[in-house]
Design a protein around this motif. Structure first.
Motif, PDB file in Angstrom:
ATOM      1  N   SER A  59      10.252   0.865 -28.958  1.00 25.47           N
ATOM      2  CA  SER A  59      11.459   1.666 -29.175  1.00 25.47           C
ATOM      3  C   SER A  59      12.094   1.941 -27.822  1.00 25.47           C
ATOM      4  CB  SER A  59      11.102   2.979 -29.879  1.00 25.47           C
ATOM      5  OG  SER A  59      12.251   3.780 -30.083  1.00 25.47           O
ATOM      6  N   TYR A  60      13.433   2.024 -27.819  1.00 24.75           N
ATOM      7  CA  TYR A  60      14.165   2.238 -26.576  1.00 24.75           C
ATOM      8  C   TYR A  60      15.270   3.263 -26.774  1.00 24.75           C
ATOM      9  CZ  TYR A  60      11.948  -2.123 -25.162  1.00 24.75           C
ATOM     10  OH  TYR A  60      11.033  -3.093 -24.859  1.00 24.75           O
ATOM     11  N   ALA A  61      15.539   4.007 -25.719  1.00 23.68           N
ATOM     12  CA  ALA A  61      16.728   4.846 -25.711  1.00 23.68           C
ATOM     13  C   ALA A  61      17.957   3.943 -25.652  1.00 23.68           C
ATOM     14  CB  ALA A  61      16.710   5.774 -24.502  1.00 23.68           C
ATOM     15  N   ASP A  62      19.041   4.392 -26.239  1.00 19.32           N
ATOM     16  CA  ASP A  62      20.256   3.577 -26.250  1.00 19.32           C
ATOM     17  C   ASP A  62      20.713   3.229 -24.828  1.00 19.32           C
ATOM     18  OD1 ASP A  62      21.816   5.189 -29.142  1.00 19.32           O
ATOM     19  OD2 ASP A  62      20.327   3.582 -28.989  1.00 19.32           O
ATOM     20  N   SER A  63      20.484   4.130 -23.906  1.00 17.83           N
ATOM     21  CA  SER A  63      20.970   3.949 -22.533  1.00 17.83           C
ATOM     22  C   SER A  63      20.261   2.820 -21.786  1.00 17.83           C
ATOM     23  CB  SER A  63      20.825   5.248 -21.745  1.00 17.83           C
ATOM     24  OG  SER A  63      19.465   5.654 -21.719  1.00 17.83           O
ATOM     25  N   VAL A  64      19.109   2.376 -22.300  1.00 18.34           N
ATOM     26  CA  VAL A  64      18.359   1.326 -21.594  1.00 18.34           C
ATOM     27  C   VAL A  64      18.180   0.057 -22.421  1.00 18.34           C
ATOM     28  CG1 VAL A  64      17.134   3.110 -20.309  1.00 18.34           C
ATOM     29  CG2 VAL A  64      16.033   2.047 -22.288  1.00 18.34           C
ATOM     30  N   LYS A  65      18.620   0.071 -23.665  1.00 19.20           N
ATOM     31  CA  LYS A  65      18.472  -1.109 -24.522  1.00 19.20           C
ATOM     32  C   LYS A  65      19.132  -2.322 -23.891  1.00 19.20           C
ATOM     33  CE  LYS A  65      17.991   0.908 -29.138  1.00 19.20           C
ATOM     34  NZ  LYS A  65      18.680   1.225 -30.402  1.00 19.20           N
ATOM     35  N   GLY A  66      18.420  -3.429 -23.925  1.00 13.80           N
ATOM     36  CA  GLY A  66      18.937  -4.667 -23.356  1.00 13.80           C
ATOM     37  C   GLY A  66      18.687  -4.816 -21.865  1.00 13.80           C
ATOM     38  N   ARG A  67      18.257  -3.730 -21.225  1.00 15.38           N
ATOM     39  CA  ARG A  67      17.980  -3.787 -19.776  1.00 15.38           C
ATOM     40  C   ARG A  67      16.506  -3.569 -19.459  1.00 15.38           C
ATOM     41  NH1 ARG A  67      20.046   0.005 -16.488  1.00 15.38           N
ATOM     42  NH2 ARG A  67      20.118   1.635 -18.103  1.00 15.38           N
ATOM     43  N   PHE A  68      15.850  -2.722 -20.237  1.00 13.05           N
ATOM     44  CA  PHE A  68      14.442  -2.393 -20.002  1.00 13.05           C
ATOM     45  C   PHE A  68      13.576  -3.041 -21.078  1.00 13.05           C
ATOM     46  CE2 PHE A  68      15.060   1.984 -17.706  1.00 13.05           C
ATOM     47  CZ  PHE A  68      15.934   1.367 -16.808  1.00 13.05           C
ATOM     48  N   THR A  69      12.359  -3.398 -20.691  1.00 17.35           N
ATOM     49  CA  THR A  69      11.390  -3.955 -21.631  1.00 17.35           C
ATOM     50  C   THR A  69      10.035  -3.303 -21.407  1.00 17.35           C
ATOM     51  OG1 THR A  69      12.534  -6.086 -21.640  1.00 17.35           O
ATOM     52  CG2 THR A  69      10.282  -6.033 -22.502  1.00 17.35           C
ATOM     53  N   ILE A  70       9.477  -2.750 -22.473  1.00 19.66           N
ATOM     54  CA  ILE A  70       8.149  -2.153 -22.397  1.00 19.66           C
ATOM     55  C   ILE A  70       7.134  -3.143 -22.940  1.00 19.66           C
ATOM     56  CG2 ILE A  70       8.248  -1.047 -24.679  1.00 19.66           C
ATOM     57  CD1 ILE A  70       6.792   1.360 -23.438  1.00 19.66           C
ATOM     58  N   SER A  71       5.955  -3.134 -22.350  1.00 26.05           N
ATOM     59  CA  SER A  71       4.869  -3.992 -22.837  1.00 26.05           C
ATOM     60  C   SER A  71       3.545  -3.332 -22.484  1.00 26.05           C
ATOM     61  CB  SER A  71       4.961  -5.384 -22.212  1.00 26.05           C
ATOM     62  OG  SER A  71       4.845  -5.308 -20.797  1.00 26.05           O
ATOM     63  N   ARG A  72       2.483  -3.846 -23.077  1.00 22.27           N
ATOM     64  CA  ARG A  72       1.160  -3.329 -22.757  1.00 22.27           C
ATOM     65  C   ARG A  72       0.160  -4.466 -22.710  1.00 22.27           C
ATOM     66  NH1 ARG A  72      -0.272   1.185 -26.791  1.00 22.27           N
ATOM     67  NH2 ARG A  72      -2.381   1.064 -25.931  1.00 22.27           N
ATOM     68  N   ASP A  73      -0.843  -4.288 -21.889  1.00 19.81           N
ATOM     69  CA  ASP A  73      -1.958  -5.222 -21.776  1.00 19.81           C
ATOM     70  C   ASP A  73      -3.218  -4.435 -22.099  1.00 19.81           C
ATOM     71  OD1 ASP A  73      -4.017  -6.900 -21.036  1.00 19.81           O
ATOM     72  OD2 ASP A  73      -3.037  -7.611 -19.244  1.00 19.81           O
ATOM     73  N   ILE A  79       0.198  -0.193 -19.349  1.00 22.25           N
ATOM     74  CA  ILE A  79       1.515  -0.497 -19.899  1.00 22.25           C
ATOM     75  C   ILE A  79       2.477  -0.746 -18.754  1.00 22.25           C
ATOM     76  CG2 ILE A  79       1.108   0.874 -21.972  1.00 22.25           C
ATOM     77  CD1 ILE A  79       3.189   2.897 -20.851  1.00 22.25           C
ATOM     78  N   PHE A  80       3.566  -1.425 -19.090  1.00 23.66           N
ATOM     79  CA  PHE A  80       4.547  -1.797 -18.086  1.00 23.66           C
ATOM     80  C   PHE A  80       5.945  -1.431 -18.575  1.00 23.66           C
ATOM     81  CE2 PHE A  80       1.439  -4.165 -15.758  1.00 23.66           C
ATOM     82  CZ  PHE A  80       0.595  -4.689 -16.722  1.00 23.66           C
ATOM     83  N   LEU A  81       6.832  -1.243 -17.625  1.00 22.16           N
ATOM     84  CA  LEU A  81       8.248  -1.089 -17.941  1.00 22.16           C
ATOM     85  C   LEU A  81       9.023  -1.962 -16.971  1.00 22.16           C
ATOM     86  CD1 LEU A  81      10.239   0.438 -19.810  1.00 22.16           C
ATOM     87  CD2 LEU A  81      10.582   2.041 -17.919  1.00 22.16           C
ATOM     88  N   GLN A  82       9.526  -3.069 -17.487  1.00 24.02           N
ATOM     89  CA  GLN A  82      10.368  -3.948 -16.686  1.00 24.02           C
ATOM     90  C   GLN A  82      11.796  -3.428 -16.775  1.00 24.02           C
ATOM     91  OE1 GLN A  82       9.585  -6.687 -14.724  1.00 24.02           O
ATOM     92  NE2 GLN A  82      11.730  -6.546 -14.093  1.00 24.02           N
ATOM     93  N   MET A  83      12.362  -3.099 -15.628  1.00 22.09           N
ATOM     94  CA  MET A  83      13.701  -2.509 -15.588  1.00 22.09           C
ATOM     95  C   MET A  83      14.633  -3.453 -14.839  1.00 22.09           C
ATOM     96  SD  MET A  83      12.747   1.477 -14.809  1.00 22.09           S
ATOM     97  CE  MET A  83      12.236   1.155 -13.133  1.00 22.09           C
ATOM     98  N   ASN A  84      15.606  -3.972 -15.541  1.00 18.77           N
ATOM     99  CA  ASN A  84      16.585  -4.885 -14.961  1.00 18.77           C
ATOM    100  C   ASN A  84      17.978  -4.252 -14.984  1.00 18.77           C
ATOM    101  OD1 ASN A  84      14.531  -6.839 -14.712  1.00 18.77           O
ATOM    102  ND2 ASN A  84      14.971  -7.657 -16.760  1.00 18.77           N
ATOM    103  N   ALA A  85      18.872  -4.825 -14.220  1.00 22.09           N
ATOM    104  CA  ALA A  85      20.263  -4.352 -14.175  1.00 22.09           C
ATOM    105  C   ALA A  85      20.321  -2.848 -13.972  1.00 22.09           C
ATOM    106  CB  ALA A  85      20.999  -4.771 -15.452  1.00 22.09           C
ATOM    107  N   LEU A  86      19.567  -2.369 -13.017  1.00 20.26           N
ATOM    108  CA  LEU A  86      19.469  -0.928 -12.804  1.00 20.26           C
ATOM    109  C   LEU A  86      20.795  -0.336 -12.370  1.00 20.26           C
ATOM    110  CD1 LEU A  86      15.937  -0.862 -11.213  1.00 20.26           C
ATOM    111  CD2 LEU A  86      16.638   0.504 -13.174  1.00 20.26           C
ATOM    112  N   LYS A  87      21.018   0.897 -12.805  1.00 24.97           N
ATOM    113  CA  LYS A  87      22.243   1.630 -12.502  1.00 24.97           C
ATOM    114  C   LYS A  87      21.889   2.911 -11.755  1.00 24.97           C
ATOM    115  CE  LYS A  87      24.160   0.162 -16.960  1.00 24.97           C
ATOM    116  NZ  LYS A  87      24.752   0.625 -18.240  1.00 24.97           N
TER     117      LYS A  87
END
Length: 127
Positions: A59-73, A79-87
Motif C-alpha cells: 500500500s502507498y500514500a497517494d503522494s508517493v505512488k509511482g515513485r516509491f516501491t516497498i519490498s521485503r526480504d 524491508i526496503f523502500l526504493q525512492m525514485n524521482a525524489l522531491k
C-alpha cells in the motif's frame, strides 16, 4: 521485543533516488506486517507505504505512488523502500514500523496501528 534499525538516508538532489533499509530482530519476521512512515518538521507522522508479511500486498500514500516501491526480504529480516524521482517535499525523517499484534496480512495506514519503531533515518532532498 522487536528491534528495528533503519539505514540508507542522506542528502540527494531533486529527481534523485535513495534506497532505505530496515533490519528487524527479536521476533519472527514473517509474523510482522511492516510499514514506512515519515515526519517533517512541524508536521505529524504520516504513512508512506506498507507491506504484509509475505510481500504480496503493498500500500502507498497517494503522494508517493509511482515513485516509491516497498519490498521485503524475509530471509534477511529486512524491508526496503526504493525512492525514485525524489522531491523537496519528501524531506523528512523516515521511520520503519512493525505491527506485531493483529493480522499480519493486513496493512495498516495509521501510526497507532504499529507496535514497534526504529529511530529513523533522515532524508533531505534539495531543489
Amino acid at each position: 521485543q522487536v528491534q528495528l534499525v533503519e539505514s540508507g538516508g542522506g542528502l540527494v538532489q531533486a529527481g534523485g533516488s535513495l534506497r532505505l533499509s530496515c533490519a528487524a530482530s527479536g521476533y519472527t519476521f514473517t509474523n510482522l506486517a511492516m510499514g514506512w512512515f515519515r515526519q517533517a518538521p512541524g508536521k505529524e507522522r504520516e504513512f508512506v507505504s506498507g507491506v504484509d508479511w509475505s510481500g504480496a500486498r503493498t500500500s502507498y500514500a497517494d503522494s508517493v505512488k509511482g515513485r516509491f516501491t516497498i519490498s521485503r526480504d524475509n530471509a534477511r529480516n529486512t524491508i526496503f523502500l526504493q525512492m525514485n524521482a525524489l522531491k523537496p517535499e519528501d524531506t523528512a525523517v523516515y521511520y520503519c514500523g512493525a505491527r506485531r499484534f493483529g493480522d499480519s496480512s493486513v496493512i495498516v495506514t495509521t501510526w497507532e496501528g504499529y507496535d514497534y519503531w526504529g529511530l529513523g533515518t533522515q532524508v533531505t532532498v534539495s531543489s
